[in-house]
Design a protein around this motif. Structure first.
Motif, PDB file in Angstrom:
ATOM      1  N   MET A   1       0.791  -1.078   0.008  1.00 43.13           N
ATOM      2  CA  MET A   1      -0.053  -0.084  -0.012  1.00 43.13           C
ATOM      3  C   MET A   1       0.729   1.360   0.101  1.00 43.13           C
ATOM      4  N   GLN A   2       1.897   1.039   0.486  1.00 43.30           N
ATOM      5  CA  GLN A   2       3.023   2.378   0.487  1.00 43.30           C
ATOM      6  C   GLN A   2       3.432   2.462  -0.974  1.00 43.30           C
ATOM      7  N   GLU A   3       3.672   1.214  -1.602  1.00 39.86           N
ATOM      8  CA  GLU A   3       4.107   1.359  -3.149  1.00 39.86           C
ATOM      9  C   GLU A   3       2.846   1.881  -3.981  1.00 39.86           C
ATOM     10  N   TYR A   4       1.684   1.600  -3.542  1.00 36.65           N
ATOM     11  CA  TYR A   4       0.845   2.246  -4.390  1.00 36.65           C
ATOM     12  C   TYR A   4      -0.244   2.957  -3.654  1.00 36.65           C
ATOM     13  N   PRO A   5       0.079   4.344  -3.459  1.00 37.50           N
ATOM     14  CA  PRO A   5      -0.618   5.159  -2.420  1.00 37.50           C
ATOM     15  C   PRO A   5      -2.043   5.405  -2.980  1.00 37.50           C
ATOM     16  N   ASN A   6      -2.561   5.049  -3.867  1.00 35.62           N
ATOM     17  CA  ASN A   6      -3.951   5.285  -4.244  1.00 35.62           C
ATOM     18  C   ASN A   6      -4.647   3.885  -3.928  1.00 35.62           C
ATOM     19  N   MET A   7      -3.953   3.058  -3.431  1.00 39.28           N
ATOM     20  CA  MET A   7      -4.785   1.699  -3.288  1.00 39.28           C
ATOM     21  C   MET A   7      -5.671   1.617  -2.028  1.00 39.28           C
ATOM     22  N   VAL A   8      -6.746   1.306  -2.384  1.00 36.54           N
ATOM     23  CA  VAL A   8      -7.998   1.017  -1.169  1.00 36.54           C
ATOM     24  C   VAL A   8      -8.310  -0.229  -0.974  1.00 36.54           C
ATOM     25  N   ILE A   9      -8.491  -0.668   0.165  1.00 37.42           N
ATOM     26  CA  ILE A   9      -8.783  -2.026   0.317  1.00 37.42           C
ATOM     27  C   ILE A   9     -10.163  -2.130   1.321  1.00 37.42           C
ATOM     28  N   GLN A  10     -10.489  -3.453   1.188  1.00 39.15           N
ATOM     29  CA  GLN A  10     -11.667  -3.992   2.227  1.00 39.15           C
ATOM     30  C   GLN A  10     -10.981  -5.205   2.808  1.00 39.15           C
ATOM     31  N   ILE A  11     -11.249  -5.511   4.138  1.00 38.94           N
ATOM     32  CA  ILE A  11     -10.591  -6.410   5.082  1.00 38.94           C
ATOM     33  C   ILE A  11     -11.742  -7.343   5.333  1.00 38.94           C
ATOM     34  N   GLU A  12     -11.939  -8.728   4.956  1.00 38.11           N
ATOM     35  CA  GLU A  12     -12.722  -9.703   5.511  1.00 38.11           C
ATOM     36  C   GLU A  12     -12.114 -10.625   6.178  1.00 38.11           C
TER      37      GLU A  12
ATOM     38  N   ILE B   1      -8.720   2.203   3.963  1.00 37.37           N
ATOM     39  CA  ILE B   1      -9.290   0.960   4.327  1.00 37.37           C
ATOM     40  C   ILE B   1     -10.736   1.144   4.407  1.00 37.37           C
ATOM     41  N   GLU B   2     -11.641   0.689   3.201  1.00 36.87           N
ATOM     42  CA  GLU B   2     -12.998   1.151   3.119  1.00 36.87           C
ATOM     43  C   GLU B   2     -13.901   0.605   4.258  1.00 36.87           C
ATOM     44  N   SER B   3     -13.437  -0.677   4.594  1.00 38.25           N
ATOM     45  CA  SER B   3     -14.201  -1.552   5.469  1.00 38.25           C
ATOM     46  C   SER B   3     -13.208  -2.578   6.197  1.00 38.25           C
ATOM     47  N   ALA B   4     -13.707  -3.126   7.273  1.00 37.24           N
ATOM     48  CA  ALA B   4     -13.210  -4.325   7.945  1.00 37.24           C
ATOM     49  C   ALA B   4     -14.254  -4.863   8.554  1.00 37.24           C
ATOM     50  N   LYS B   5     -14.576  -6.071   8.180  1.00 33.24           N
ATOM     51  CA  LYS B   5     -15.807  -6.868   8.721  1.00 33.24           C
ATOM     52  C   LYS B   5     -15.526  -8.166   8.825  1.00 33.24           C
ATOM     53  N   GLY B   6     -16.222  -8.832   9.756  1.00 37.27           N
ATOM     54  CA  GLY B   6     -16.208 -10.281   9.943  1.00 37.27           C
ATOM     55  C   GLY B   6     -17.530 -10.978   9.298  1.00 37.27           C
ATOM     56  N   PHE B   7     -17.277 -12.203   8.781  1.00 33.44           N
ATOM     57  CA  PHE B   7     -18.226 -12.858   8.259  1.00 33.44           C
ATOM     58  C   PHE B   7     -18.617 -14.199   8.770  1.00 33.44           C
ATOM     59  N   GLY B   8     -17.686 -14.507   9.918  1.00 34.43           N
ATOM     60  CA  GLY B   8     -17.799 -15.816  10.780  1.00 34.43           C
ATOM     61  C   GLY B   8     -18.001 -17.049   9.952  1.00 34.43           C
ATOM     62  N   GLU B   9     -18.692 -17.972   9.975  1.00 38.09           N
ATOM     63  CA  GLU B   9     -18.846 -18.909   9.191  1.00 38.09           C
ATOM     64  C   GLU B   9     -19.757 -18.923   8.237  1.00 38.09           C
ATOM     65  N   SER B  10     -20.401 -17.849   7.676  1.00 35.08           N
ATOM     66  CA  SER B  10     -21.189 -17.543   6.529  1.00 35.08           C
ATOM     67  C   SER B  10     -20.917 -17.814   5.228  1.00 35.08           C
ATOM     68  N   GLN B  11     -19.467 -17.906   4.967  1.00 34.07           N
ATOM     69  CA  GLN B  11     -18.879 -17.961   3.550  1.00 34.07           C
ATOM     70  C   GLN B  11     -17.880 -19.125   3.616  1.00 34.07           C
ATOM     71  N   LEU B  12     -18.354 -20.262   4.040  1.00 33.12           N
ATOM     72  CA  LEU B  12     -17.455 -21.358   4.222  1.00 33.12           C
ATOM     73  C   LEU B  12     -16.658 -21.590   2.473  1.00 33.12           C
ATOM     74  N   ILE B  13     -15.773 -22.056   2.373  1.00 35.61           N
ATOM     75  CA  ILE B  13     -15.173 -22.489   1.065  1.00 35.61           C
ATOM     76  C   ILE B  13     -15.054 -23.979   0.822  1.00 35.61           C
ATOM     77  N   ASN B  14     -15.658 -25.183   1.933  1.00 34.30           N
ATOM     78  CA  ASN B  14     -15.531 -26.367   1.199  1.00 34.30           C
ATOM     79  C   ASN B  14     -16.689 -26.870   2.169  1.00 34.30           C
ATOM     80  N   LYS B  15     -16.865 -28.061   2.358  1.00 39.52           N
ATOM     81  CA  LYS B  15     -18.112 -28.687   2.937  1.00 39.52           C
ATOM     82  C   LYS B  15     -18.260 -28.840   4.223  1.00 39.52           C
ATOM     83  N   CYS B  16     -17.025 -28.382   5.148  1.00 41.28           N
ATOM     84  CA  CYS B  16     -17.010 -28.409   6.477  1.00 41.28           C
ATOM     85  C   CYS B  16     -17.995 -27.356   7.245  1.00 41.28           C
ATOM     86  N   SER B  17     -19.253 -27.729   7.142  1.00 43.21           N
ATOM     87  CA  SER B  17     -20.265 -26.882   7.878  1.00 43.21           C
ATOM     88  C   SER B  17     -20.586 -27.529   9.217  1.00 43.21           C
ATOM     89  N   ASP B  18     -21.545 -27.287   9.933  1.00 43.51           N
ATOM     90  CA  ASP B  18     -22.088 -27.841  11.142  1.00 43.51           C
ATOM     91  C   ASP B  18     -22.330 -29.252  11.076  1.00 43.51           C
TER      92      ASP B  18
END
Length: 673
Positions: free
Chosen positions: A586-597, A634-651
């Motif tokens: 972000m220091q190298e690209y001073p116009n970069m804006v990100i979101q954290i999830e 940093i446009e946003s910093a937000k948690g999503f818990g277990e709502s966006q699992l990327i494999n089969k490992c649900s409850d």
């Protein structure tokens, strides 16, 4: 064709053998160019040898092969392509090892002459192979960019009409004279006994004059052109000076007797005559004399004079010829001034070179201020002689172009003349639909069709040069060669794009591709030279190896951010190290804006996981800010818990620790740069 061409072409072909045989009479007839009579004797002898049980001997075999060759040649030089093909086919089918390459060439020509173009093309390739590509006829008849099929596909450029004065004999060699037409004919109008030239049993040639009708499509009121010029032997093909007071014409080597060289060949010569008026004011052609470059050893004939009267073109097999007969040119000098007394009144003959002339026959030149027209069997054609046009450009002749059907046919087409300003003219042919042997046809040259538009559509695709994945939503721009923007578009979900702007063929242009997170790409391109599509593929690379695209979304890819159990603070020994990579980027690209999830696995309750992931996201944000990155980047910093699992490992699903770890992740999404 069966007339004056044959006289000029053959003296005694090097392929013929001088050995004594039972065909001595046929040989004498052949050498005197009495081809029709010779062919009968050769055929009879060939049949006799074919039936001879002793033909297995070497001598009889060689004699049989020689007779077959001569029989084929007698037909070939008389333009009887069907019978010539029959003889040559026997030679190539059963005596191939005894056949010189020239007979392969002639066989291919006979195949063209009877309309079997595909076979002709195959045999011409064989001719090329046998001559090791050293004979330029193989190059010119197997041109890379044109085939016989291409010649057949040429849009018809002429309409033809058989003129009414044609006879059952040979009528050819038309030339304009004032508002009339001079031509040569074998019609016998003399008071002498019938004069026959024996290669095709027709009367000798003289020149006649006919009046043209209003549209110059036919002629009548036929009279002898000149009593002074016409003799008991052949006169044919002539040309006039611009003021029409001097004529150049072709005649047998004749000076009171029909002269022949040591091989029994009667060559052609060029003569000139001048128009004069006697005491009774009667015009006549006088002062007939040979041109100084004639010879007893070779032929010179078929003249054509340039429109300014300074150049005389003609055909010859003189030393310096490239092929059987070539087109030459001389300067016509004023007041007989010349530095070489040998050519008084003319310069030394110059060969037009290998752009026009080939190893075959170039015949019947006709020069205008626009082009040189001539007949040839050495350039790619439809069979035997075809008419070609070589346009004049910067005082040189362009590559000859076949004028196509119906002007050209499977047999001989030649003697082309034209009034360029009227698009009318005459041509000669011995095609089978004519009245007799060689016929004269009038023609109208059709207006050139407007060139078909040659259009190119530009399309292509954009992909990641590292991963090969197609890239969507890339901004594509089309520029012309001067840099002017023509059109914008974007790639679709599959990375493909297409511009609506239609470009011309063989046109230079540039395509650029740009997308956030990727380095820009520009590609200069030349469109194809025929209507269709030019496909332009471009590859893009991200500006930094940490930046990747997943599912169309740009992300910063670093190592796993580890947190202690149930904790959200940043561990200095591992998590901080990875987050510092983001800080540096972000220091190298001073116009970069990100979101954290931030995400968790499915273990524990939904509400717990949501709260934990949100604390971790904000803790990550706070650390990055603490390292000097402005909070508004940093446009946003937000948690999503277990709502966006990327494999089969649900409850309730049994998974390994490694599988659960896939879901415990932090993602850094690039919003803009």
């Amino acid at each position: 064709m069966k007339n004056i061409i044959t006289i000029l072409l053959i003296s005694a072909t090097s392929l013929m053998f001088a050995q004594k045989s039972s065909t001595e009479k046929a040989d004498r007839l052949f050498d005197r160019m009495w081809y029709k009579e010779a062919s009968v004797l050769y055929e009879a002898q060939a049949q006799k040898l074919a039936d001879n049980d002793k033909r297995n001997s070497s001598e009889d075999h060689q004699d049989y092969v020689r007779v077959l060759k001569r029989a084929g040649d007698a037909y070939f030089f008389n333009t009887d392509m069907e019978n010539a093909n029959r003889c040559y086919d026997e030679l190539l089918s059963n005596h191939y090892s005894d056949v010189e390459p020239e007979y392969i060439f002639r066989y291919a020509h006979t195949l063209e002459g009877i309309g079997r173009y595909r076979e002709a093309k195959r045999w011409m390739k064989e001719f090329s192979k046998r001559t090791e590509n050293k004979d330029d006829r193989s190059d010119k008849l197997n041109q890379v960019n044109q085939t016989v099929e291409d010649v057949l596909d040429i849009e018809p450029g002429f309409t033809l009409k058989n003129v009414s004065v044609n006879t059952k004999y040979s009528d050819f060699g038309p030339m304009y004279y004032k508002d009339k037409l001079v031509y040569s004919s074998a019609i016998d109008t003399s008071n002498y006994h019938t004069r026959i030239y024996h290669w095709n049993e027709q009367p000798f040639l003289d020149m006649y004059l006919g009046e043209l009708n209003d549209i110059e499509s036919d002629l009548d009121k036929i009279n002898e052109f000149s009593e002074e010029i016409n003799t008991r032997y052949h006169e044919a093909t002539l040309a006039f000076s611009p003021d029409e007071t001097k004529v150049y014409f072709t005649r047998n080597n004749y000076d009171g007797d029909l002269g022949r060289d040591g091989n029994g060949t009667n060559h052609l010569k060029l003569y000139s005559a001048e128009l004069s008026r006697d005491n009774d004011s009667i015009l006549s052609w006088n002062n007939i004399k040979e041109l100084p470059f004639n010879s007893e050893d070779y032929s010179v004939g078929h003249p054509s004079v340039s429109e300014d009267g300074k150049l005389l073109y003609f055909v010859s097999d003189m030393p310096g010829s490239i092929g059987a007969t070539d087109i030459f040119v001389v300067d016509i000098l004023e007041d007989d001034a010349t530095s070489d007394a040998e050519y008084s009144g003319y310069s030394k003959p110059r060969n037009l070179g290998d752009n026009v002339n080939t190893a075959g026959r170039e015949m019947f030149p006709y020069i205008t201020d626009r082009a040189l027209y001539f007949a040839s069997d050495g350039h790619l054609g439809l069979g035997a002689l075809d008419v070609f046009e070589s346009k004049i450009k910067d005082q040189t002749f362009d590559t000859p172009i076949n004028l196509g059907a119906p002007l050209n046919s499977e047999l001989d087409d030649f003697g082309f003349i034209i009034r360029e300003d009227k698009n009318t003219g005459f041509v000669c042919s011995n095609r089978l639909t004519g009245k007799g042997d060689d016929d004269i046809y009038s023609f109208v040259r059709l207006p050139e069709a407007a060139p078909k538009p040659c259009d190119q559509i530009i399309r292509g695709y954009v992909s990641n040069t590292i991963t090969g994945e197609r890239i969507a939503n890339v901004a594509m721009t089309l520029y012309d060669e001067s840099g002017k923007e023509l059109e914008k578009t974007t790639t679709d979900i599959s990375g493909a794009y297409a511009f609506e702007k239609v470009l011309g063929c063989a046109t230079e242009f540039n395509v650029t591709a740009a997308k956030t997170g990727y380095g820009p790409k520009e590609k200069p391109v030349l469109t194809l030279d025929e209507t269709g599509e030019t496909v332009v593929a471009l590859g893009l690379e991200t500006v930094n190896e940490l930046i990747v695209e997943e599912g169309g979304i740009l992300k910063i890819k670093i190592g796993i951010i580890y947190f202690d159990l149930d904790k959200s603070y940043i561990r200095k020994n591992d998590a901080a190290i990875e987050l510092n990579k983001i800080v540096l980027l972000m220091q190298e690209y001073p116009n970069m804006v990100i979101q954290i999830e931030s995400h968790t696995d499915s273990r524990n309750t939904d509400s717990y996981n949501m709260a934990l992931s949100d604390r971790r996201a904000k803790s990550t944000r706070d650390y990055i800010i603490s390292q000097g990155i402005s909070a508004d980047r940093i446009e946003s910093a937000k948690g999503f818990g277990e709502s966006q699992l990327i494999n089969k490992c649900s409850d309730g699903v049994s998974c390994t620790e490694a599988e659960h770890q896939f879901n415990r992740r932090s993602e850094f999404i690039i919003v803009k740069m």
